[in-house]
Motif scaffolding. Sequence first.
Motif, PDB file in Angstrom:
ATOM      1  N   GLN A  23     104.625   7.754  74.219  1.00  0.00           N
ATOM      2  CA  GLN A  23     105.254   8.643  73.699  1.00  0.00           C
ATOM      3  C   GLN A  23     106.923   8.083  72.811  1.00  0.00           C
ATOM      4  OE1 GLN A  23     105.731  12.211  75.446  1.00  0.00           O
ATOM      5  NE2 GLN A  23     103.519  12.009  75.649  1.00  0.00           N
ATOM      6  N   PHE A  24     106.856   8.596  72.160  1.00  0.00           N
ATOM      7  CA  PHE A  24     107.995   7.740  71.083  1.00  0.00           C
ATOM      8  C   PHE A  24     109.310   8.659  71.731  1.00  0.00           C
ATOM      9  CE2 PHE A  24     103.983   7.463  68.711  1.00  0.00           C
ATOM     10  CZ  PHE A  24     104.617   6.496  68.378  1.00  0.00           C
ATOM     11  N   VAL A  25     110.281   7.488  71.728  1.00  0.00           N
ATOM     12  CA  VAL A  25     111.714   8.254  72.074  1.00  0.00           C
ATOM     13  C   VAL A  25     112.595   7.523  70.398  1.00  0.00           C
ATOM     14  CG1 VAL A  25     113.343   7.535  73.437  1.00  0.00           C
ATOM     15  CG2 VAL A  25     111.776   7.608  74.460  1.00  0.00           C
ATOM     16  N   GLU A  26     113.096   8.659  70.318  1.00  0.00           N
ATOM     17  CA  GLU A  26     114.178   8.296  69.129  1.00  0.00           C
ATOM     18  C   GLU A  26     115.425   7.107  69.627  1.00  0.00           C
ATOM     19  OE1 GLU A  26     117.149  11.207  66.683  1.00  0.00           O
ATOM     20  OE2 GLU A  26     116.255  12.105  67.850  1.00  0.00           O
ATOM     21  N   ALA A  27     115.832   7.008  68.394  1.00  0.00           N
ATOM     22  CA  ALA A  27     116.368   5.481  68.240  1.00  0.00           C
ATOM     23  C   ALA A  27     118.152   6.062  68.758  1.00  0.00           C
ATOM     24  CB  ALA A  27     116.435   4.564  66.856  1.00  0.00           C
ATOM     25  N   GLN A  28     118.527   5.551  69.615  1.00  0.00           N
ATOM     26  CA  GLN A  28     120.050   6.211  69.857  1.00  0.00           C
ATOM     27  C   GLN A  28     120.611   4.915  69.159  1.00  0.00           C
ATOM     28  OE1 GLN A  28     120.714   8.985  70.757  1.00  0.00           O
ATOM     29  NE2 GLN A  28     118.595   9.709  70.078  1.00  0.00           N
ATOM     30  N   GLY A  29     120.901   3.654  69.446  1.00  0.00           N
ATOM     31  CA  GLY A  29     121.722   1.985  68.829  1.00  0.00           C
ATOM     32  C   GLY A  29     120.381   1.237  68.973  1.00  0.00           C
ATOM     33  N   TRP A  30     120.878   0.281  67.869  1.00  0.00           N
ATOM     34  CA  TRP A  30     120.822  -0.994  67.386  1.00  0.00           C
ATOM     35  C   TRP A  30     121.899  -2.255  67.669  1.00  0.00           C
ATOM     36  CZ3 TRP A  30     123.556  -3.504  63.482  1.00  0.00           C
ATOM     37  CH2 TRP A  30     125.182  -2.218  63.012  1.00  0.00           C
ATOM     38  N   ILE A  31     120.859  -3.200  67.053  1.00  0.00           N
ATOM     39  CA  ILE A  31     121.656  -4.598  68.150  1.00  0.00           C
ATOM     40  C   ILE A  31     120.722  -5.141  66.818  1.00  0.00           C
ATOM     41  CG2 ILE A  31     122.101  -3.728  70.321  1.00  0.00           C
ATOM     42  CD1 ILE A  31     119.702  -5.575  71.112  1.00  0.00           C
ATOM     43  N   ILE A  32     122.245  -6.550  66.566  1.00  0.00           N
ATOM     44  CA  ILE A  32     121.423  -7.829  66.011  1.00  0.00           C
ATOM     45  C   ILE A  32     120.711  -8.905  66.718  1.00  0.00           C
ATOM     46  CG2 ILE A  32     121.884  -9.467  64.512  1.00  0.00           C
ATOM     47  CD1 ILE A  32     122.220  -6.279  62.868  1.00  0.00           C
ATOM     48  N   GLY A  33     119.577  -8.879  66.759  1.00  0.00           N
ATOM     49  CA  GLY A  33     119.117 -10.535  67.214  1.00  0.00           C
ATOM     50  C   GLY A  33     119.523 -11.728  66.580  1.00  0.00           C
ATOM     51  N   SER A  34     118.784 -12.415  67.491  1.00  0.00           N
ATOM     52  CA  SER A  34     119.466 -14.053  66.768  1.00  0.00           C
ATOM     53  C   SER A  34     119.182 -14.075  65.804  1.00  0.00           C
ATOM     54  CB  SER A  34     118.419 -14.848  68.350  1.00  0.00           C
ATOM     55  OG  SER A  34     117.592 -15.329  68.684  1.00  0.00           O
ATOM     56  N   ASN A  35     117.990 -13.153  64.985  1.00  0.00           N
ATOM     57  CA  ASN A  35     117.615 -13.921  64.340  1.00  0.00           C
ATOM     58  C   ASN A  35     117.845 -13.099  63.296  1.00  0.00           C
ATOM     59  OD1 ASN A  35     115.696 -16.232  64.710  1.00  0.00           O
ATOM     60  ND2 ASN A  35     114.312 -15.216  65.427  1.00  0.00           N
ATOM     61  N   GLU A  36     118.976 -12.283  63.413  1.00  0.00           N
ATOM     62  CA  GLU A  36     119.789 -11.498  62.887  1.00  0.00           C
ATOM     63  C   GLU A  36     118.623  -9.881  62.147  1.00  0.00           C
ATOM     64  OE1 GLU A  36     121.520 -12.892  58.941  1.00  0.00           O
ATOM     65  OE2 GLU A  36     122.608 -14.672  59.961  1.00  0.00           O
ATOM     66  N   LEU A  40     116.050  -1.515  67.064  1.00  0.00           N
ATOM     67  CA  LEU A  40     116.399  -0.096  67.291  1.00  0.00           C
ATOM     68  C   LEU A  40     115.743  -0.318  68.697  1.00  0.00           C
ATOM     69  CD1 LEU A  40     114.420   1.827  64.633  1.00  0.00           C
ATOM     70  CD2 LEU A  40     116.792   1.420  64.389  1.00  0.00           C
ATOM     71  N   THR A  41     117.369   0.385  69.632  1.00  0.00           N
ATOM     72  CA  THR A  41     117.567   0.857  71.409  1.00  0.00           C
ATOM     73  C   THR A  41     117.157   2.364  71.796  1.00  0.00           C
ATOM     74  OG1 THR A  41     119.294   0.985  71.260  1.00  0.00           O
ATOM     75  CG2 THR A  41     118.563  -1.061  71.044  1.00  0.00           C
ATOM     76  N   ALA A  42     116.411   2.462  72.679  1.00  0.00           N
ATOM     77  CA  ALA A  42     116.580   3.699  73.257  1.00  0.00           C
ATOM     78  C   ALA A  42     118.050   4.431  73.382  1.00  0.00           C
ATOM     79  CB  ALA A  42     115.073   3.642  74.096  1.00  0.00           C
ATOM     80  N   SER A  43     119.056   3.208  73.977  1.00  0.00           N
ATOM     81  CA  SER A  43     120.013   4.010  74.379  1.00  0.00           C
ATOM     82  C   SER A  43     120.782   2.875  73.605  1.00  0.00           C
ATOM     83  CB  SER A  43     119.978   3.802  76.301  1.00  0.00           C
ATOM     84  OG  SER A  43     119.668   2.348  76.121  1.00  0.00           O
ATOM     85  N   SER A  44     122.436   3.289  73.931  1.00  0.00           N
ATOM     86  CA  SER A  44     123.595   2.287  73.233  1.00  0.00           C
ATOM     87  C   SER A  44     123.979   1.747  74.105  1.00  0.00           C
ATOM     88  CB  SER A  44     124.386   3.548  72.812  1.00  0.00           C
ATOM     89  OG  SER A  44     123.964   4.103  71.768  1.00  0.00           O
ATOM     90  N   PRO A  45     124.204   0.944  73.511  1.00  0.00           N
ATOM     91  CA  PRO A  45     124.476  -0.686  73.363  1.00  0.00           C
ATOM     92  C   PRO A  45     126.072  -0.194  74.714  1.00  0.00           C
ATOM     93  CG  PRO A  45     124.195  -1.437  72.067  1.00  0.00           C
ATOM     94  CD  PRO A  45     123.720   0.042  72.162  1.00  0.00           C
ATOM     95  N   THR A  46     126.334  -0.515  75.684  1.00  0.00           N
ATOM     96  CA  THR A  46     127.723  -0.570  76.209  1.00  0.00           C
ATOM     97  C   THR A  46     128.824  -1.354  74.866  1.00  0.00           C
ATOM     98  OG1 THR A  46     127.073  -0.225  78.723  1.00  0.00           O
ATOM     99  CG2 THR A  46     128.923  -1.125  78.705  1.00  0.00           C
ATOM    100  N   ILE A  47     129.486  -1.011  75.234  1.00  0.00           N
ATOM    101  CA  ILE A  47     130.712  -1.623  74.596  1.00  0.00           C
ATOM    102  C   ILE A  47     131.541  -1.549  75.209  1.00  0.00           C
ATOM    103  CG2 ILE A  47     131.631  -1.277  71.953  1.00  0.00           C
ATOM    104  CD1 ILE A  47     129.061   0.427  71.134  1.00  0.00           C
ATOM    105  N   THR A  48     132.609  -2.613  74.734  1.00  0.00           N
ATOM    106  CA  THR A  48     133.831  -2.487  75.019  1.00  0.00           C
ATOM    107  C   THR A  48     134.553  -2.733  74.166  1.00  0.00           C
ATOM    108  OG1 THR A  48     132.961  -4.557  76.328  1.00  0.00           O
ATOM    109  CG2 THR A  48     135.632  -4.337  75.777  1.00  0.00           C
ATOM    110  N   PRO A  49     135.934  -1.601  74.337  1.00  0.00           N
ATOM    111  CA  PRO A  49     136.513  -2.056  72.639  1.00  0.00           C
ATOM    112  C   PRO A  49     137.582  -2.741  72.969  1.00  0.00           C
ATOM    113  CG  PRO A  49     137.056   0.195  74.455  1.00  0.00           C
ATOM    114  CD  PRO A  49     135.731  -0.613  74.940  1.00  0.00           C
TER     115      PRO A  49
END
Length: 61
Positions: A23-36, A40-49
């Motif tokens: 099953q493919f899930v549409e990407a809802q968020g993204w993060i930058i990995g250690s190697n830049e 793509l992630t299935a859920s948005s990461p928690t953001i601290t404003p």
Amino acid sequence: MPYPNSIGRGGSIDRRSPIPTPQFVEAQGWIIGSNEEVILTASSPTITPHASPLTPASCRS
């Protein structure tokens, strides 16, 4: 789902359980990995404003 079929002795068809398809899930968020790399992630990461260090300009009329 596709079914793997095989013909047995005597010409009978052996129907096995369906093969699950991924099953493919549409990407809802993204993060930058250690190697830049962008991951793509299935859920948005928690953001601290945070508070902006800038103050808005006031308009005087």
